[in-house]
Design a protein around this motif. Structure first.
Motif, mmCIF file in Angstrom:
data_model
loop_
_atom_site.group_PDB
_atom_site.id
_atom_site.type_symbol
_atom_site.label_atom_id
_atom_site.label_comp_id
_atom_site.label_asym_id
_atom_site.label_seq_id
_atom_site.Cartn_x
_atom_site.Cartn_y
_atom_site.Cartn_z
ATOM 1 N N LYS A 21 51.938 40.580 39.497
ATOM 2 C CA LYS A 21 50.803 40.743 38.579
ATOM 3 C C LYS A 21 50.280 39.393 38.102
ATOM 4 O O LYS A 21 49.070 39.225 37.881
ATOM 5 N N ASN A 73 47.610 37.992 40.431
ATOM 6 C CA ASN A 73 46.279 38.562 40.184
ATOM 7 C C ASN A 73 45.671 38.023 38.892
ATOM 8 O O ASN A 73 44.478 37.712 38.834
ATOM 9 N N ASP A 74 46.493 37.916 37.839
ATOM 10 C CA ASP A 74 45.981 37.499 36.525
ATOM 11 C C ASP A 74 45.533 36.040 36.524
ATOM 12 O O ASP A 74 44.526 35.684 35.911
ATOM 13 N N TYR A 121 45.351 33.782 39.496
ATOM 14 C CA TYR A 121 44.628 33.281 40.670
ATOM 15 C C TYR A 121 43.570 34.255 41.195
ATOM 16 O O TYR A 121 42.809 33.903 42.094
ATOM 17 N N GLY A 122 43.544 35.469 40.674
ATOM 18 C CA GLY A 122 42.538 36.435 41.086
ATOM 19 C C GLY A 122 43.034 37.394 42.150
ATOM 20 O O GLY A 122 44.041 37.149 42.827
ATOM 21 N N HIS A 123 42.309 38.504 42.310
ATOM 22 C CA HIS A 123 42.737 39.565 43.220
ATOM 23 C C HIS A 123 42.609 39.181 44.690
ATOM 24 O O HIS A 123 43.355 39.696 45.523
ATOM 25 N N ASP A 124 41.681 38.281 45.019
ATOM 26 C CA ASP A 124 41.581 37.831 46.407
ATOM 27 C C ASP A 124 42.866 37.119 46.831
ATOM 28 O O ASP A 124 43.358 37.314 47.950
ATOM 29 N N GLY A 159 45.736 37.640 45.404
ATOM 30 C CA GLY A 159 46.743 38.697 45.438
ATOM 31 C C GLY A 159 46.740 39.424 46.779
ATOM 32 O O GLY A 159 47.804 39.733 47.333
ATOM 33 N N ASP A 160 45.548 39.678 47.316
ATOM 34 C CA ASP A 160 45.442 40.344 48.617
ATOM 35 C C ASP A 160 46.030 39.471 49.733
ATOM 36 O O ASP A 160 46.696 39.972 50.647
ATOM 37 N N ASP A 196 52.164 46.759 45.099
ATOM 38 C CA ASP A 196 53.074 45.753 45.659
ATOM 39 C C ASP A 196 54.438 46.366 45.967
ATOM 40 O O ASP A 196 55.455 45.670 45.940
#
Length: 440
Positions: free
Chosen positions: A168, A171-172, A174-177, A179-180, A206
């Motif tokens: 999490k 994502n918080d 560095y961003g969801h891109d 995270g993907d 995840d």
């Protein structure tokens, strides 16, 4: 190149058909049904072109036996000299994809075979799309659960529930891109540590699931988990830079099959219990369900012995001198609780952040330096303080006593840590820096 198996008891017809198809495909020839069964297991052809009427075993019977061996509907095309319409009708009822009458023209046969193979490819593509997680390319939740459920009934191995630690925060921060990207790379890592006979899938977010067939040695799982965490951390630093300090990793809950049964849902619950135990005890590791049974029994005992039993479960044993050494996630929870406490009681605590870096020409390994510094940090503080290592060469300390650690005392605390660090021979090769933050 696609492979076609031709089955015909008439030698001349078999040779002519093979001559036509070999111009565009790999071909395997069988003179009867029994030979075709043997060749199928060896070659696994993409299409079987079989004569319908053969001695000992008809084309229909051959189709049924091969489907039983394969476990699915194998693409079949029948050929015959029989002119009766009911023969063709029966062929389609039995699952044939096409039917051609002898004698046939070469161009007609090639066209019909080409059409069948195109149709099969489209069907396979649709099936794969319905079974695959679009982001990672692994099996999706429904397909993975269905496949592993069947394996649990028939195969020996290890069922594993796998969860990313601290994902999490990716994502918080560095961003969801990003995270993907991490999820896609993690899927590649999982595929690298399993064999072709094993199953791995994504069951949501995840969280992943895997079944390793014919694995019973814990050493095998231990090596896989170490590899997964090593490559995952290296990948994260590759994507986000070497200073990335999120404690990204993977935790696995494992259950041996069929030691604890063959029911998929029950086995998953066991693996989840083992995973939770890993999560609560440092993360970045694995645990087999058999190792957590005693813990579950202790919790049951606590429920029957009331508050005294609960205290025995919760209390710390073998209290060591110095600060409370925690994993990053445990430290994070205590920090969050301290912030809540400070906001209500007008008290404060202090967060210290340390970095050690090798000097030019340093010979001692970083992991050795980190271990020594963590020991220095822990021994320099009190039992009411907490410390942890967050990532490579980075450490935190939470000083809880506001009265003792007022502004005039903080310098002396730093000096004590600095003095103890300088007393270590390794300080000649590594520099230490500190920043502080008042928690209110």
């Amino acid at each position: 190149m696609k492979t076609i198996m031709i089955v015909d008891d008439e030698k001349v017809s078999l040779m002519m058909t093979e001559h036509i198809l070999s111009s565009e495909y790999e071909t395997v020839s069988a003179s009867d049904g029994n030979e075709a069964l043997e060749f199928y297991s060896l070659h696994k052809p993409d299409l079987i072109l079989s004569d319908l009427h053969m001695p000992q075993m008809s084309g229909y019977q051959l189709q049924q036996k091969i489907n039983e061996i394969a476990g699915y509907q194998v693409p079949f095309m029948f050929m015959t000299a029989d002119k009766a319409d009911e023969t063709e009708s029966q062929g389609f009822e039995n699952g044939a994809l096409d039917f051609i009458r002898k004698p046939f023209r070469a161009d007609v046969l090639l066209k019909r075979v080409g059409n069948i193979l195109q149709t099969v490819e489209k069907i396979h593509g649709l099936t794969k799309a319905a079974s695959t997680d679009p982001m990672t390319g692994l099996l999706n939740k429904a397909r993975a659960q269905e496949t592993i459920s069947e394996l649990c009934k028939t195969s020996q191995g290890v069922l594993m529930i796998i969860d990313l630690d601290s994902f999490k925060l990716i994502n918080d921060i560095y961003g969801h891109d990003m995270g993907d990207k991490i999820l896609i790379r993690f899927a590649e890592i999982l595929q690298a540590v399993v064999r072709a006979s094993d199953i791995v899938g994504r069951i949501g977010g995840d969280e992943f699931i895997a079944f390793c067939k014919n694995v019973s040695d814990e050493i095998v799982i231990d090596k896989k988990v170490r590899f997964i965490n090593k490559i995952l951390l290296e990948s994260a630093q590759e994507f986000m830079g070497p200073d990335m300090n999120i404690p990204l990793g993977a935790s696995l809950g494992c259950v041996p099959v069929p030691v604890y049964g063959t029911d998929f849902e029950k086995l998953c619950k066991m693996a989840d219990k083992a995973l939770l135990n890993v999560k609560q005890n440092g993360k970045h590791g694995y645990l087999f369900y058999s190792e957590v049974e005693d813990g579950a029994a202790s919790l049951m005992e606590a429920s029957t012995n009331g508050i005294q039993g609960a205290v025995k479960i919760l209390e710390e044993r073998n209290i060591k001198p110095g600060a409370f050494l925690l994993s990053f996630e445990q430290f994070r929870l205590i920090y969050q609780y301290t912030v809540r406490l400070a906001s209500h009681n007008e008290a404060d605590a202090h967060l210290l952040y340390f970095v050690i870096k090798p000097k030019e020409g340093a010979k001692l390994a970083e992991d050795v330096a980190e271990e020594i510094f963590l020991s220095v940090l822990q021994s320099s503080l009190r039992q009411s303080d907490a410390v942890c290592q967050s990532s490579r060469s980075q450490f935190y300390a939470l000083l809880s006593d506001a009265e003792l650690y007022k502004k005039e005392n903080r310098k002396s605390i730093y000096e004590r840590i600095e003095e103890n660090w300088q007393a270590e021979e390794i300080s000649k090769e590594y520099d230490m820096t500190m920043e502080s933050f008042c928690v209110k």
